[in-house]
Motif scaffolding. Structure first.
Motif, PDB file in Angstrom:
ATOM      1  N   MET A   1       8.491   6.134  -2.240  1.00  0.00           N
ATOM      2  CA  MET A   1       8.968   4.935  -1.547  1.00  0.00           C
ATOM      3  C   MET A   1       9.622   5.319  -0.224  1.00  0.00           C
ATOM      4  SD  MET A   1      12.114   2.579  -2.866  1.00  0.00           S
ATOM      5  CE  MET A   1      13.070   1.556  -1.748  1.00  0.00           C
ATOM      6  N   SER A   2      10.453   6.353  -0.256  1.00  0.00           N
ATOM      7  CA  SER A   2      11.133   6.824   0.955  1.00  0.00           C
ATOM      8  C   SER A   2      10.127   7.285   2.008  1.00  0.00           C
ATOM      9  CB  SER A   2      12.091   7.966   0.608  1.00  0.00           C
ATOM     10  OG  SER A   2      12.663   8.523   1.772  1.00  0.00           O
ATOM     11  N   ALA A   3       9.105   8.015   1.580  1.00  0.00           N
ATOM     12  CA  ALA A   3       8.082   8.502   2.517  1.00  0.00           C
ATOM     13  C   ALA A   3       7.372   7.331   3.199  1.00  0.00           C
ATOM     14  CB  ALA A   3       7.076   9.375   1.785  1.00  0.00           C
ATOM     15  N   MET A   4       7.062   6.286   2.435  1.00  0.00           N
ATOM     16  CA  MET A   4       6.406   5.102   3.014  1.00  0.00           C
ATOM     17  C   MET A   4       7.367   4.370   3.953  1.00  0.00           C
ATOM     18  SD  MET A   4       3.981   3.542  -0.009  1.00  0.00           S
ATOM     19  CE  MET A   4       5.302   3.158  -1.167  1.00  0.00           C
ATOM     20  N   HIS A   5       8.619   4.267   3.530  1.00  0.00           N
ATOM     21  CA  HIS A   5       9.626   3.561   4.326  1.00  0.00           C
ATOM     22  C   HIS A   5       9.853   4.253   5.666  1.00  0.00           C
ATOM     23  CE1 HIS A   5      13.888   1.528   4.205  1.00  0.00           C
ATOM     24  NE2 HIS A   5      13.168   1.150   5.228  1.00  0.00           N
ATOM     25  N   HIS A   6       9.769   5.582   5.688  1.00  0.00           N
ATOM     26  CA  HIS A   6      10.015   6.349   6.913  1.00  0.00           C
ATOM     27  C   HIS A   6       8.746   6.601   7.730  1.00  0.00           C
ATOM     28  CE1 HIS A   6      13.749   7.440   4.652  1.00  0.00           C
ATOM     29  NE2 HIS A   6      14.262   7.393   5.861  1.00  0.00           N
TER      30      HIS A   6
ATOM     31  N   ASP B   1      -0.578   3.713  12.612  1.00  0.00           N
ATOM     32  CA  ASP B   1      -1.409   3.013  11.625  1.00  0.00           C
ATOM     33  C   ASP B   1      -0.853   3.134  10.206  1.00  0.00           C
ATOM     34  OD1 ASP B   1      -1.835   5.692  11.389  1.00  0.00           O
ATOM     35  OD2 ASP B   1      -4.016   5.584  11.254  1.00  0.00           O
ATOM     36  N   LEU B   2       0.401   3.594  10.081  1.00  0.00           N
ATOM     37  CA  LEU B   2       1.052   3.768   8.773  1.00  0.00           C
ATOM     38  C   LEU B   2       0.173   4.590   7.828  1.00  0.00           C
ATOM     39  CD1 LEU B   2       2.601   0.206   8.291  1.00  0.00           C
ATOM     40  CD2 LEU B   2       3.717   2.279   9.125  1.00  0.00           C
TER      41      LEU B   2
ATOM     42  N   LYS C   1      -0.270   7.448   0.355  1.00  0.00           N
ATOM     43  CA  LYS C   1       0.483   7.276  -0.892  1.00  0.00           C
ATOM     44  C   LYS C   1      -0.209   6.261  -1.811  1.00  0.00           C
ATOM     45  CE  LYS C   1       4.026  10.035  -0.339  1.00  0.00           C
ATOM     46  NZ  LYS C   1       4.279  11.169  -1.263  1.00  0.00           N
ATOM     47  N   LEU C   2      -0.661   5.170  -1.247  1.00  0.00           N
ATOM     48  CA  LEU C   2      -1.346   4.151  -2.044  1.00  0.00           C
ATOM     49  C   LEU C   2      -2.614   4.715  -2.675  1.00  0.00           C
ATOM     50  CD1 LEU C   2      -0.974   1.040   0.308  1.00  0.00           C
ATOM     51  CD2 LEU C   2       0.228   1.441  -1.845  1.00  0.00           C
ATOM     52  N   LYS C   3      -3.328   5.519  -1.911  1.00  0.00           N
ATOM     53  CA  LYS C   3      -4.576   6.091  -2.415  1.00  0.00           C
ATOM     54  C   LYS C   3      -4.322   7.160  -3.467  1.00  0.00           C
ATOM     55  CE  LYS C   3      -8.857   8.333  -0.912  1.00  0.00           C
ATOM     56  NZ  LYS C   3      -9.623   8.871   0.255  1.00  0.00           N
TER      57      LYS C   3
ATOM     58  N   SER D   1      -7.457   1.955  -2.185  1.00  0.00           N
ATOM     59  CA  SER D   1      -8.031   2.342  -0.895  1.00  0.00           C
ATOM     60  C   SER D   1      -8.317   1.109  -0.035  1.00  0.00           C
ATOM     61  CB  SER D   1      -9.340   3.113  -1.115  1.00  0.00           C
ATOM     62  OG  SER D   1      -9.124   4.242  -1.936  1.00  0.00           O
ATOM     63  N   ASN D   2      -8.705   1.355   1.177  1.00  0.00           N
ATOM     64  CA  ASN D   2      -9.132   0.297   2.104  1.00  0.00           C
ATOM     65  C   ASN D   2      -8.071  -0.788   2.304  1.00  0.00           C
ATOM     66  OD1 ASN D   2     -11.688   1.555   2.296  1.00  0.00           O
ATOM     67  ND2 ASN D   2     -12.330   0.547   0.398  1.00  0.00           N
ATOM     68  N   THR D   3      -6.833  -0.381   2.481  1.00  0.00           N
ATOM     69  CA  THR D   3      -5.778  -1.353   2.768  1.00  0.00           C
ATOM     70  C   THR D   3      -5.717  -1.616   4.267  1.00  0.00           C
ATOM     71  OG1 THR D   3      -4.154   0.449   2.892  1.00  0.00           O
ATOM     72  CG2 THR D   3      -4.362  -0.704   0.792  1.00  0.00           C
ATOM     73  N   SER D   4      -5.381  -2.840   4.616  1.00  0.00           N
ATOM     74  CA  SER D   4      -5.283  -3.195   6.033  1.00  0.00           C
ATOM     75  C   SER D   4      -3.903  -2.788   6.564  1.00  0.00           C
ATOM     76  CB  SER D   4      -5.467  -4.704   6.213  1.00  0.00           C
ATOM     77  OG  SER D   4      -4.389  -5.404   5.611  1.00  0.00           O
ATOM     78  N   LEU D   5      -3.805  -2.712   7.883  1.00  0.00           N
ATOM     79  CA  LEU D   5      -2.524  -2.385   8.502  1.00  0.00           C
ATOM     80  C   LEU D   5      -1.484  -3.459   8.175  1.00  0.00           C
ATOM     81  CD1 LEU D   5      -0.813  -0.621  10.344  1.00  0.00           C
ATOM     82  CD2 LEU D   5      -1.735  -1.876  12.315  1.00  0.00           C
ATOM     83  N   LYS D   6      -1.917  -4.696   8.108  1.00  0.00           N
ATOM     84  CA  LYS D   6      -1.012  -5.800   7.776  1.00  0.00           C
ATOM     85  C   LYS D   6      -0.436  -5.612   6.370  1.00  0.00           C
ATOM     86  CE  LYS D   6      -0.752 -10.848   7.575  1.00  0.00           C
ATOM     87  NZ  LYS D   6      -1.502 -12.127   7.741  1.00  0.00           N
ATOM     88  N   MET D   7      -1.274  -5.220   5.435  1.00  0.00           N
ATOM     89  CA  MET D   7      -0.811  -4.978   4.060  1.00  0.00           C
ATOM     90  C   MET D   7       0.178  -3.825   4.020  1.00  0.00           C
ATOM     91  SD  MET D   7      -4.461  -5.325   2.070  1.00  0.00           S
ATOM     92  CE  MET D   7      -3.834  -4.740   0.508  1.00  0.00           C
ATOM     93  N   ARG D   8      -0.117  -2.783   4.764  1.00  0.00           N
ATOM     94  CA  ARG D   8       0.772  -1.616   4.779  1.00  0.00           C
ATOM     95  C   ARG D   8       2.125  -1.969   5.391  1.00  0.00           C
ATOM     96  NH1 ARG D   8      -4.300   0.837   6.050  1.00  0.00           N
ATOM     97  NH2 ARG D   8      -3.817   1.206   8.262  1.00  0.00           N
TER      98      ARG D   8
END
Length: 300
Positions: free
Chosen positions: A158-163, A168-169, A175-177, A183-190
């Protein structure tokens, strides 16, 4: 459970032929307070923010209603708060907190800890994402199977994603993958996921700050008081634990909340200080001092 820990530890050492005496047994919070106080008399409390959470502080002995014996010569005693078990109708519990508690090994216990400590923050995020997947098809038509597994998303993840500071995040996508097989998440979702991490971390950090403020209020250190010509007395909170040390945005949010709660003038005299392995140092100091005390008693 229900047995004398020192006695059991002594028996275990005897079984393996280890010639050692347990002269003091302390938890990490009291150890951190002892280690900090040894180096600086302005240390008034210690807080652990790691996998779990706890706090201890130095209290005036005559302000402790439960104490029935002789007052110590120093006039102070250490209070081990076990604040992780704090619960109140004023705590902002959500449906995710309640479901986490109900599914835990200790329902109804450690409610405060389940809202702010490193063991649980990632799990709160996972539960929110799961509801978004189930009710809003956030990840598409199907709910990712890995997302349904408790504690699969850890607070370091969670911390890695938050930072994540990449345009393009990319860290969030990785992490999600790797963890959730999404997979195939949009930038908006991220971006939504980063915002969710921000909300959960900030809530935990602000609740942590509120706990520290409670100690300051109890000890009368929540206001700036000084005599004419003298500097205001400093109050140092010794901090230990990986959550506080490594989760930068959590730490910053907690310190910002302290500033907001105390005001600018008082905040200048409240110092939040990282104590690296303060608990180990404090335990060693307490063991050494207790051993000297026993030697003194025996020689007398």
């Amino acid at each position: 459970v229900g047995l004398d820990v020192v006695e059991e530890l002594t028996k275990a050492m005897e079984r393996v032929g280890l010639d050692m005496r347990v002269s003091a047994l302390v938890n990490d919070t009291v150890g951190t307070l002892a280690g900090g106080r040894y180096g600086n008399s302005d240390v008034i409390a210690a807080v652990i923010l790691g996998t779990g959470t706890n706090a201890a502080y130095a209290e005036r002995a005559n302000a402790i209603p439960k104490w029935q014996g002789l007052l110590p010569k120093s006039g102070e005693m250490v209070i081990n708060m076990e604040w992780g078990n704090f619960r109140s109708s004023h705590l902002p519990l959500t449906e995710f907190d309640e479901s986490l508690d109900n599914d835990s090994l200790n329902p109804g216990e450690q409610i405060y800890e389940k809202m702010i400590s490193g063991m649980y923050l990632g799990e709160v995020v996972r539960r929110v994402l799961l509801k978004m997947a189930e009710e809003a098809e956030f990840f598409g038509d199907a709910v990712p199977s890995k997302l349904q597994k408790p504690f699969v998303l850890r607070t370091p993840d969670m911390s890695a994603m938050h930072h994540d500071s990449t345009p393009d995040l990319k860290v969030v996508a990785t992490k999600l993958k790797d963890i959730l097989e999404i997979s195939n998440t949009s930038l908006k979702m991220r971006k939504v996921i980063v915002q969710l991490c921000e909300i959960v971390a900030t809530r935990g950090a602000r609740l942590s700050a509120a706990g520290i403020l409670g100690i300051l209020k109890k000890t009368g250190r929540d206001v700036s008081v000084s005599k004419e010509g003298e500097e205001n007395q400093k109050s140092i909170i010794a901090m230990d634990g990986g959550l506080f040390e490594h989760y930068t945005k959590f730490r910053n949010a907690m310190q910002n909340a302290m500033f907001e709660l105390l005001g600018e003038e008082t905040s200048r005299n409240i110092i939040i200080e990282l104590s690296n392995d303060g608990s180990g140092l404090g335990a060693a100091l307490l063991a050494a001092s207790h051993s000297q005390y026993l030697e003194y008693i025996e020689s007398a």
